[in-house]
Design a protein around this motif. Sequence first.
Motif, PDB file in Angstrom:
ATOM      1  N   PRO A 163       0.755  -1.321  -0.074  1.00 15.35           N
ATOM      2  CA  PRO A 163      -0.164   0.049  -0.168  1.00 15.35           C
ATOM      3  C   PRO A 163       0.805   1.264  -0.015  1.00 15.35           C
ATOM      4  N   LYS A 164       0.377   1.998  -0.816  1.00 13.24           N
ATOM      5  CA  LYS A 164       1.017   3.397  -0.675  1.00 13.24           C
ATOM      6  C   LYS A 164       0.660   4.372   0.639  1.00 13.24           C
ATOM      7  N   THR A 165      -0.315   3.658   1.373  1.00 14.55           N
ATOM      8  CA  THR A 165      -0.741   4.330   2.610  1.00 14.55           C
ATOM      9  C   THR A 165       0.080   4.232   3.666  1.00 14.55           C
ATOM     10  N   LEU A 166       1.141   3.321   3.359  1.00 19.51           N
ATOM     11  CA  LEU A 166       2.479   3.334   4.455  1.00 19.51           C
ATOM     12  C   LEU A 166       2.812   4.697   4.738  1.00 19.51           C
ATOM     13  N   GLU A 167       3.212   5.471   3.609  1.00 14.51           N
ATOM     14  CA  GLU A 167       3.632   6.795   3.990  1.00 14.51           C
ATOM     15  C   GLU A 167       2.921   7.792   4.628  1.00 14.51           C
ATOM     16  N   HIS A 168       1.708   7.515   4.864  1.00 20.67           N
ATOM     17  CA  HIS A 168       0.546   8.144   5.523  1.00 20.67           C
ATOM     18  C   HIS A 168       0.636   7.860   7.124  1.00 20.67           C
ATOM     19  N   ILE A 169       0.965   6.504   7.348  1.00 25.85           N
ATOM     20  CA  ILE A 169       0.974   6.001   8.614  1.00 25.85           C
ATOM     21  C   ILE A 169       2.444   6.404   9.588  1.00 25.85           C
ATOM     22  N   VAL A 170       3.455   6.284   8.789  1.00 28.74           N
ATOM     23  CA  VAL A 170       4.733   6.535   9.422  1.00 28.74           C
ATOM     24  C   VAL A 170       4.977   7.988   9.828  1.00 28.74           C
ATOM     25  N   ASP A 171       6.110   8.218  10.494  1.00 27.73           N
ATOM     26  CA  ASP A 171       6.512   9.608  10.852  1.00 27.73           C
ATOM     27  C   ASP A 171       7.364  10.231   9.567  1.00 27.73           C
ATOM     28  N   VAL A 172       8.163   9.364   9.224  1.00 29.45           N
ATOM     29  CA  VAL A 172       9.354   9.761   8.589  1.00 29.45           C
ATOM     30  C   VAL A 172       9.485   8.647   7.265  1.00 29.45           C
ATOM     31  N   VAL A 173       9.667   9.181   6.188  1.00 26.42           N
ATOM     32  CA  VAL A 173       9.799   8.392   4.918  1.00 26.42           C
ATOM     33  C   VAL A 173      11.188   8.957   4.268  1.00 26.42           C
ATOM     34  N   LEU A 174      11.936   7.860   3.956  1.00 26.38           N
ATOM     35  CA  LEU A 174      13.416   8.174   3.413  1.00 26.38           C
ATOM     36  C   LEU A 174      13.267   7.165   2.241  1.00 26.38           C
ATOM     37  N   TYR A 175      13.883   7.683   0.769  1.00 30.87           N
ATOM     38  CA  TYR A 175      14.059   6.857  -0.014  1.00 30.87           C
ATOM     39  C   TYR A 175      15.610   6.791  -0.385  1.00 30.87           C
ATOM     40  N   LEU A 176      16.040   5.565  -0.390  1.00 33.83           N
ATOM     41  CA  LEU A 176      17.487   5.451  -0.863  1.00 33.83           C
ATOM     42  C   LEU A 176      17.401   5.088  -2.574  1.00 33.83           C
TER      43      LEU A 176
END
Length: 191
Positions: free
Chosen positions: A140-153
């Motif tokens: 789910p793309k919804t993970l980005e809305h659940i977590v506090d910080v999103v980092l992409y490597l």
Amino acid sequence: IVPGSLVLVGGEPGIGKSTLLLQVSAMMTAMHNKVVYVSGEETERQVKLRAERLGIGGNDLFLLAETDLDTILDQVEALSPGMVVVDSVQAVSISDMEASPGSIGQVRECTSRLMQWTKSSGVPVFVTGHVTKEGAIAGPKTLEHIVDVVLYLEGEQFSAHRLLRCVKNRFGSTNEIGVFEMKEQGLAEVA
């Protein structure tokens, strides 16, 4: 690293997410914090071989090869660590859910439970998530809305260089990037 934060590290398979988080784990243990590194995809032997290649070891880094979230949380609570890594969120599951591991329902529910646990314990948790060819976190793309910080490597397939960029941060700026080079000893900062 903010106490009680849930951080998602996304990237394509093989880009270096596990290597980066193993290196961060070693840095945390150097500051006298226990770290539990949960590997749902690799065996203990595979993680140990990577750690040896990176020169990482020590008594405060605990490895748990497990995919059942309830078992993971029981073990983590027993150890009282200063940080937890779950590699990857698509590999863990909740046994009383009928959905298969990696499904939208499982990934969303596991992430929500990890968020509840980190907020109640105050222990920061890092989870990895695979990015699909379309550039979305697998599941789910919804993970980005659940977590506090999103980092992409991110990085090119035939390049040793990696970019770590922040696209969401409840606790700070998203205006900085990290530039790294993948070497035999792991990811090294490029000044």
